[in-house]
Design a protein around this motif. Structure first.
Motif, mmCIF file in Angstrom:
data_model
loop_
_atom_site.group_PDB
_atom_site.id
_atom_site.type_symbol
_atom_site.label_atom_id
_atom_site.label_comp_id
_atom_site.label_asym_id
_atom_site.label_seq_id
_atom_site.Cartn_x
_atom_site.Cartn_y
_atom_site.Cartn_z
ATOM 1 N N ILE B 120 0.853 -1.194 0.000
ATOM 2 C CA ILE B 120 0.000 0.000 0.000
ATOM 3 C C ILE B 120 0.883 1.235 0.000
ATOM 4 C CG2 ILE B 120 -1.669 1.334 1.363
ATOM 5 C CD1 ILE B 120 -2.537 -1.380 2.630
ATOM 6 N N VAL B 121 0.672 2.110 -0.958
ATOM 7 C CA VAL B 121 1.325 3.422 -0.974
ATOM 8 C C VAL B 121 0.184 4.435 -0.831
ATOM 9 C CG1 VAL B 121 2.782 5.007 -2.277
ATOM 10 C CG2 VAL B 121 3.102 2.530 -2.524
ATOM 11 N N GLY B 122 0.103 5.082 0.331
ATOM 12 C CA GLY B 122 -1.057 5.914 0.666
ATOM 13 C C GLY B 122 -1.185 7.178 -0.180
ATOM 14 N N ARG B 123 -2.073 8.071 0.257
ATOM 15 C CA ARG B 123 -2.283 9.325 -0.461
ATOM 16 C C ARG B 123 -1.112 10.263 -0.228
ATOM 17 N NH1 ARG B 123 -7.641 11.826 1.470
ATOM 18 N NH2 ARG B 123 -6.939 10.918 3.441
ATOM 19 N N ASN B 124 -0.826 11.060 -1.220
ATOM 20 C CA ASN B 124 0.155 12.133 -1.096
ATOM 21 C C ASN B 124 1.525 11.637 -0.642
ATOM 22 O OD1 ASN B 124 0.479 14.966 -1.470
ATOM 23 N ND2 ASN B 124 0.493 15.267 0.733
ATOM 24 N N VAL B 125 1.891 10.453 -1.079
ATOM 25 C CA VAL B 125 3.230 9.913 -0.825
ATOM 26 C C VAL B 125 4.110 10.256 -2.028
ATOM 27 C CG1 VAL B 125 4.541 7.753 -0.633
ATOM 28 C CG2 VAL B 125 2.386 8.040 0.624
ATOM 29 N N MET B 126 5.354 10.629 -1.764
ATOM 30 C CA MET B 126 6.321 10.882 -2.827
ATOM 31 C C MET B 126 7.423 9.838 -2.717
ATOM 32 S SD MET B 126 5.225 13.692 -4.409
ATOM 33 C CE MET B 126 3.470 13.638 -3.932
ATOM 34 N N VAL B 127 7.624 9.063 -3.759
ATOM 35 C CA VAL B 127 8.705 8.078 -3.787
ATOM 36 C C VAL B 127 9.736 8.551 -4.804
ATOM 37 C CG1 VAL B 127 9.308 5.646 -4.150
ATOM 38 C CG2 VAL B 127 7.040 6.243 -3.255
ATOM 39 N N GLU B 128 10.993 8.646 -4.364
ATOM 40 C CA GLU B 128 12.054 9.084 -5.271
ATOM 41 C C GLU B 128 12.619 7.910 -6.067
ATOM 42 O OE1 GLU B 128 12.519 12.078 -5.995
ATOM 43 O OE2 GLU B 128 12.173 13.346 -4.251
ATOM 44 N N THR B 129 13.551 8.208 -6.939
ATOM 45 C CA THR B 129 14.080 7.217 -7.878
ATOM 46 C C THR B 129 14.977 6.172 -7.204
ATOM 47 O OG1 THR B 129 15.216 7.019 -9.993
ATOM 48 C CG2 THR B 129 16.108 8.636 -8.466
ATOM 49 N N ASN B 130 15.078 5.019 -7.858
ATOM 50 C CA ASN B 130 16.042 3.988 -7.474
ATOM 51 C C ASN B 130 15.787 3.421 -6.081
ATOM 52 O OD1 ASN B 130 18.282 2.381 -8.138
ATOM 53 N ND2 ASN B 130 19.643 3.701 -6.955
ATOM 54 N N THR B 131 14.524 3.240 -5.743
ATOM 55 C CA THR B 131 14.141 2.703 -4.429
ATOM 56 C C THR B 131 13.325 1.432 -4.614
ATOM 57 O OG1 THR B 131 14.361 4.667 -3.071
ATOM 58 C CG2 THR B 131 12.501 3.224 -2.545
#
Lengths: 230, 230, 230
Positions: B120-131
């Motif tokens: 689950i990736v919730g609302r308003n989550v920011m995931v950066e590159t290479n993760t």
């Protein structure tokens, strides 16, 4: 795009590329921006303004892992008179935005939430389900308002405050309860509120404080963990 | 809007004002909301649901000052079966959303990222590159997941957690490395994780804690700076 | 959608479902994504790139409770040459994005703001009104930049930093003043800056620090409340 199940008031301005689904009701003197999506059953009062690229009336969804399954047969989103909503926001079914409420851009409000008269929900605020917000409350930009929370009238919440409702973080042995913020309390920016804490009337929480237990009425608390300073 | 380079499965619902660029492939029983933009080459499995006003398959861009230039010739965005994505989200090329993943509204995931099954990736989550994010992980609303981070299976990350990957903040003399969060660790809301720290298996990080060094498996850490309490 | 009040340069690519209001001016070699909304009077230079689902040139609005009423007759949004803007962002009138600026996805910038040449404003950043940002500044993902703030050249602000401008939280007896961050200072992720503090040149603020008073040039400050460590 507006079919004959939609009830349209007088003097309604509708932007380009707007989608209005079945059974929506729109009052008089409403302005709807461009590229807006209004989902079925949504009720919009008089004098309401909707920014561009906003979605209104979303039904919640879920996946296998989610403990809390969204309810079915939720009542519609109801937006009362003179509400203003920003751009690129997402507001769910079963939300009530009372008269004169302001909702900023890039903000989302989940189902089973009421925002009281004349309250402000700033930009990029996320409100979770089953939370009640009183009248003349200010929730500033970037706040996270957890589920199962109570915010009484005249509360002020500074930018980027965070709260939570689950002491055991998903392990399932705690009844979910968010913080309870009593009338006229003030919370500084980027403060952290733990599950089920009560912030007393007129209490003041310093910027960056971490609140791990109840704060008595009228007291000021700062630090990590928060301690009373006067 | 759907040209003959697009492969369409059976029983696909496509909303109004949707743009589907060249060479997109869409499985069976997919629901695509209104005003959605799907960039070229995107691959969408069966049973996927896409919210309104979302963009899928973005190519990264940059400016002169940016140290890390985006790579060219990235592979497409691949969305596996039964994934659900919210409204007003932005997901880049070269992301893999594995079977059953849930992504909330107003969320963005950069290139070179995998989200594991049923996470689950919730609302308003920011995931950066290479993760890399494992299976059955919960990343709650408002989290910032830095670049070059590893999140193992069954991790729980509370709302508004923040992380970073660059000890020298842009001065260029540190190999970028985000935190490493081992299996089943739990992170409280608004915690801050410094670059390259390892959070051990089943460790618990308190709400608002600032983690400046490694946390051993099974330990609980609170405060600023974080210290072990049991 | 593009009427004869719009000035269009050479070699402009305009996506589908784009709305361009009256009196907009667009330079040469501009790329405008799909489902973009450009409000009246906006000025766009050469070589600018606009992501999908973004709104440019918003006029501020308010409700009864808001202390600070938005000004009328604001000058237009001006986007200089070679600026790049992401998807699902909202940029107001009376903003100046100088040459080469980069603005990420899901970001919003209020009126009366200038962003200096080649600066980076990451994803999901909220910039409030009446704030000045210098040249070659980096504001990373998720930052909250309060109103009435000054950020000088070459400053680096890590992810999720928060700031505020009102010591008395809406009680009205303090002239609003945000932090002042002097040249080349560096702020760690999730740091909290209180109203009116000055961060000196080349100072370093640790991740998660809470800055309650001025920081001298060249010093490093960590903790809650922040204290100088060297």
């Amino acid at each position: 795009m507006v079919n004959n199940t939609v009830q349209l008031g007088k003097n309604v301005e509708i932007g380009e590329n707007v989608v209005i689904e079945d059974n929506v009701s729109i009052g008089d003197n409403v302005v709807i921006g461009h590229n807006v999506v209004i989902k079925r059953d949504t009720v919009i009062g008089n004098g309401v303004q909707i920014g561009d690229l906003t979605q209104l009336g979303k039904s919640p969804s879920s996946n296998k892992k989610m403990a809390r399954k969204p309810e079915r047969n939720l009542t519609p989103l109801v937006i009362e008179d003179d509400v203003t909503i920003g751009c690129n926001s997402v507001i769910y079914r079963n939300v009530q935005l009372k008269k004169g409420v302001f909702v900023g851009d890039l903000t989302s409000i989940r189902e089973k939430v009421t925002i009281g008269e004349d309250s402000i929900v700033g930009r990029n605020v996320m409100v979770e389900t089953n939370t009640q917000v009183g009248k003349k409350v200010t929730i500033q930009t970037g706040c996270y308002i957890t589920a199962d929370m109570v915010i009484e009238d005249d509360v002020f919440i500074g930018p980027c405050c965070s709260s939570s409702n689950d002491k055991y973080m998903g392990m399932g042995n705690f009844e979910h309860q968010g913080p309870i913020i009593k009338k006229s309390a003030k919370i500084g920016n980027n403060a952290t509120l733990l599950p089920a804490v009560t912030i007393g009337e007129n209490a003041i929480i310093g910027a960056g404080a971490v609140i791990t237990k109840d704060v008595p009425a009228g007291k000021t608390v700062v630090g990590n963990p928060g301690r009373v300073i006067k």
